[in-house]
Design a protein around this motif. Sequence first.
Motif, short mmCIF file in Angstrom:
data_model
loop_
_atom_site.label_atom_id
_atom_site.label_comp_id
_atom_site.label_asym_id
_atom_site.label_seq_id
_atom_site.Cartn_x
_atom_site.Cartn_y
_atom_site.Cartn_z
N GLU A 187 21.11 49.57 -11.76
CA GLU A 187 20.73 50.81 -12.45
C GLU A 187 21.53 50.97 -13.74
N HIS A 188 22.80 50.63 -13.68
CA HIS A 188 23.65 50.75 -14.86
C HIS A 188 23.17 49.81 -15.96
N GLN A 229 22.81 47.76 -6.14
CA GLN A 229 21.75 48.62 -6.68
C GLN A 229 22.27 49.45 -7.85
N ASP A 244 20.13 48.58 -16.32
CA ASP A 244 18.83 49.07 -16.82
C ASP A 244 19.03 50.24 -17.78
#
Length: 515
Positions: A271-272, A267, A274
């Motif tokens: 996130e990184h 996850q 994105d």
Amino acid sequence: MNLASEAGITTKIQRMAERVRWGHPELIRRRIDPCRLAIEGDPMTPEAFSFLVLGDSGTGLHRRHSPQRRVAEQLLAHGTDARFLLHTGDVVYQVGSSEQYPDNFIRPYREWIVGGEDWRRLRYDQLVFRVPFLPVAGNHDYYDLPVPLGLLAGLTGPPRRLLRAWLDLDVGWHGSFVGQAWARAFLDVLSAVPESDLGEHLSCTRTATVDGASCLLYRPGRFTRLPHRYYTFRWAGVDVFALDSNTFNHPLPAGTDDGELQRRREQLDAEHSDLLRSLSPLSNDEDARTDRATLAEQIDEQIRDIDKQLASSASARAGRTTPVDEAQLDWLTEALIASWRNPEVRGRMLMLHHPPYVTEVSKWDQGQTRAVRTQLRRVLDRVAAALGDLPAGRPLLDLALSGHAHCLEVLDTGDTGHGDAHIPWAICGGSGYSLRRQRPEGPELLEGPPGAQRVVARSRLFLGRSGRGSRLRRAYSALRVEVAAGTPLQLTLVPLVAEKAEGEWRPYCGAGITL
């Protein structure tokens, strides 16, 4: 991909030991305590005094209106009579490089350095402080830079600065070389002294005697070096113990299935990715660019912690033990016991980088946080057992200080069932680099199995990042600690804050917190 690489605990211990010639026959022959210093001017009586605390400060991300400098100005305004400054670690971001000491350390704190009015001419490894500046090493002070990334960062440095790129890596050509830059900036690096000159050097620098042993004399304005990466000193009857928590913070085996950790890591990776895809490379908003850079660093740090937890679990399955700096923990145990048994000592304080208790959103449940809590409890349980009834209802430490979590927090441990019960903690890690929020779960930290949890610590002050949008507030901070005269020890913590809100800076001095 993590920005930085990190050596193992055994390597950190060995490299630092080599730098101070740990166990050298001449040190033993002269009966020199390798972990103690005396500060010139110590009144040696229980008089009132004050000192300053800062941490997690050494950033080069801000090109204008540096929060680090704003906090330094608060320290100057409210610390003219301070006897010393404590730094809780992460002196220089991102990777503790000697390249970044001029801008990220010397420039913002130039008033405390001899010759600081011409700070550009000062060498990071030849600093002399006007007032004792006493740091511990943070994790970033130990980090290194993979060679390919170092080459990329070095070659693209000028274009990045010219174009004000969306993500300034805040790195140069290389990292710390396993804490070498920090050691050369602050330690008495005996490995740099020729063998033929070692005796004379020790005769000139180990001129103090404390509790019957010779030790290094710290002389403000003349010779301002520390003896080792962990050390102790006494001022006005108060013992201060400074630790290197980088060598006992490795997460312990979780004892559960690693699947949840793997899912959390995936996850964070998403996130990184994105975050990187969503950024505008030509943004002129310095705060926005800095927020993105620090968010990327926060995600990298969380991934690093998960990787360490997974490594510990793998080691446990293979029958290998988690590395721990037992020598340092044994030293702290013996030193604390001796301090309590010494009638000349009226109080005890501890300083380290990684906090065992904190409610900051990215640190409160990390594997490293839990590991440091476990290791310190082992020490304090042993101390409590050795002392018996001697503390007479007092906590084993009058104050414990740490950084690493990017905030200013004051919390108290409750009845933990261990030697760390009822200790006041001040987490001072919001002095310039970045700020983070308090966890949404609130100010109470629980411990124990589901259905049988109890409160082990409770926060009573948290300053960091708060609000959103037009109400976003960034409260960068440091501390002034006021020590009253006499016994038992009485302390007051005074927050020194440089807050930015609605594009404006507002410096202020917070209400004192009496412990």
